[in-house]
Structures are given as C-alpha cells and as structure tokens.
Design an enzyme around this catalytic site. Sequence first.
Site, PDB file in Angstrom:
ATOM      1  N   GLY A  31       0.809  -1.221   0.000  1.00 27.43           N
ATOM      2  CA  GLY A  31       0.000   0.000   0.000  1.00 27.43           C
ATOM      3  C   GLY A  31       0.838   1.265   0.000  1.00 27.43           C
ATOM      4  CG  HIS A  37       3.187   0.558  -5.428  1.00 27.07           C
ATOM      5  ND1 HIS A  37       3.288   1.656  -4.604  1.00 27.07           N
ATOM      6  CD2 HIS A  37       3.831  -0.448  -4.778  1.00 27.07           C
ATOM      7  CE1 HIS A  37       3.947   1.331  -3.508  1.00 27.07           C
ATOM      8  NE2 HIS A  37       4.302   0.061  -3.588  1.00 27.07           N
TER       9      HIS A  37
END
Length: 283
Positions: A31, A37
């Site tokens: 996260g 990402h």
Amino acid sequence: MQILRDISSMKAWVKAQKATSRTIGFVPTMGALHEGHLHLLDTSRSKNDLTVCSIFVNPAQFNNAQDLAKYPRTFDKDAALLTQRGCDALFYPSTGEMYPEPSSVSIDFGELDKILEGKFRPGHFNGVALVVSKLLHIIAPDRAYFGQKDYQQFVIISTLVRNLQFDVQLICVPTIRESSGLALSSRNLRLSEEERTQATVLYQALKRVRQELLSGAMLQNILPEVETMFAAAGAQLEYLALADRKNLAILDRVTVPEECMLLVAAYIGEVRLIDNMFLTQGD
Ligand code: AMP
C-alpha cells in the site's frame, strides 16, 4: 474493482475467472501506492486479461517494530488509484486472516538472505517468502510482477518459486524515479522536503560509482569518496556493494558489465531507503 478481504472470497473470485480461461497478473504491495506500484499494474494489465493487486503490510517482514508502526497506510486513496488505473480486484486481508496462528515455517536461502539487506534486516526475507508463498497460493496467478527497486527480494522470490515449483512466471519491472533520480518509495512519504533532497545522494552515488567501476576502478578504492558523499548529504550509508545480478554474489570489480549491479542502503534521518542500478542500465 472488487475488494476482497478474506481468503475464501478471493479464491472464489479467482476460481470464477479461471473457469472462463482468463489469465491473471498479480501485483503484491504494502500500500501507500505511488507511480512505481501503478507501473507494475500497467505492465500486468498489458499482458494479462485480469490484474489482481494486494495490499497487506506484512508484520513478518519487519524486524523493527517502529518501522512497522510508522509504515504509511493510505487505503482509501490506494483503492481510488487502483480503480482509476483499471485494477480488476484488490485483495486486502487483515493480519488475522493471513496469520490465524503464528507461523513457525522458516526457509533457509543460504547466503542469499544473509548478505546486503539480509545482513541489516535479519528475518526480513523469511517474512517476505512466507507472505509471498501465501499470496501465490491464494491467487494462483499466471504472472506476478515485482519492482527492480527491491532486487534482492526479486532474487529471493525467484529462488522460492523455482525451489517450490510454483506455477507462475515472475517479471522484474524497472524502477520508477522522480526527476531528481530519487526512486519512488512509500517510505518517501516520511521524508521532509529537505530530506527528499538529501535522499537523492543514493542515486547520485550509484551513477558515480558505476562510471568509475566501468573505467576499471576497484570498488574498495572508490568507497572512501562514497562515504564522503553520503556524509556531505547528511545521510548515513549502510552499504554500497557490487554484486552479480544472477545470485548477488559480492564482487570487488567489474569483469562482465552486463552481469553486474550496484546496491545501496542508507538512512536519511530516521528513514531507511534502498536503491540499485545495473551496470549497463541506461539511467
Ligand atoms: P512495496 O509496497 O514497497 O512492498 O512494493 C510493492 C512492489 O512495488 C514491490 O515489488 C516493489 O519492488 C515495487 N516497487 C516499489 N517501488 C518501486 C518503484 N519506484 N518502481 C517500480 N517498482 C517499485
């Protein structure tokens, strides 16, 4: 985007998709998502029918309780970003779901988990191997995507997948950087403006050392100037090492540039950052 919080519903989703013969790409994360990402997500989407991301801050891979407690958590923003970028499913389990009982499984990677990051973060790669094994088992993807930024992690996971014969193809995706050269990292959220500037020393040092090694220098002769660079930037160097890209065996000079890479770790204030560069990479 479907958000699945328990293993049984995640498995049911996967089973339903596989029944229609669609390929699944998987992007595991902790996260606090950034463009690095999202680049893994884009890469997966370009090669697979469906992409699953996971967000799980894995306690087993933190050897420092403070680091775990301070790890940034930005779930609502992450879920919005993943939806926007076309992620099909997000696996977001609780710690209790992933570790219903404390795990006593440990995997010995020989030298590989004792050098570089392994030396400074004992137990870290065992925790990574544990959670990645669980995630691959639950999601059973055709392909899984990892960032070059955590290169030792990629080598560990490749070893795990080969040894345990997981039926998955692993893909290592190049590091996304800011225009300053700083590698994107969730941990950058913890840096002040000034520290963000100091943190560019990792990239600057990698580039400088690469150039000198390619001109035939021995690493040990360059290290004093590297230490001076880090001290001048107000950073605390943990290691800067030259290694074989295949197995991370430590080297003292470059023989075949295509086979070598540099890896670095340093503290900027309280934040520990890592970075790396292939000797022949066009950065
Ligand atoms: P993390 O959430 O830090 O565990 O990272 C999840 C995945 O994203 C790992 O495979 C990382 O290597 C990858 N990753 C992290 N930072 C970057 C970056 N700057 N560029 C590309 N991939 C990254």
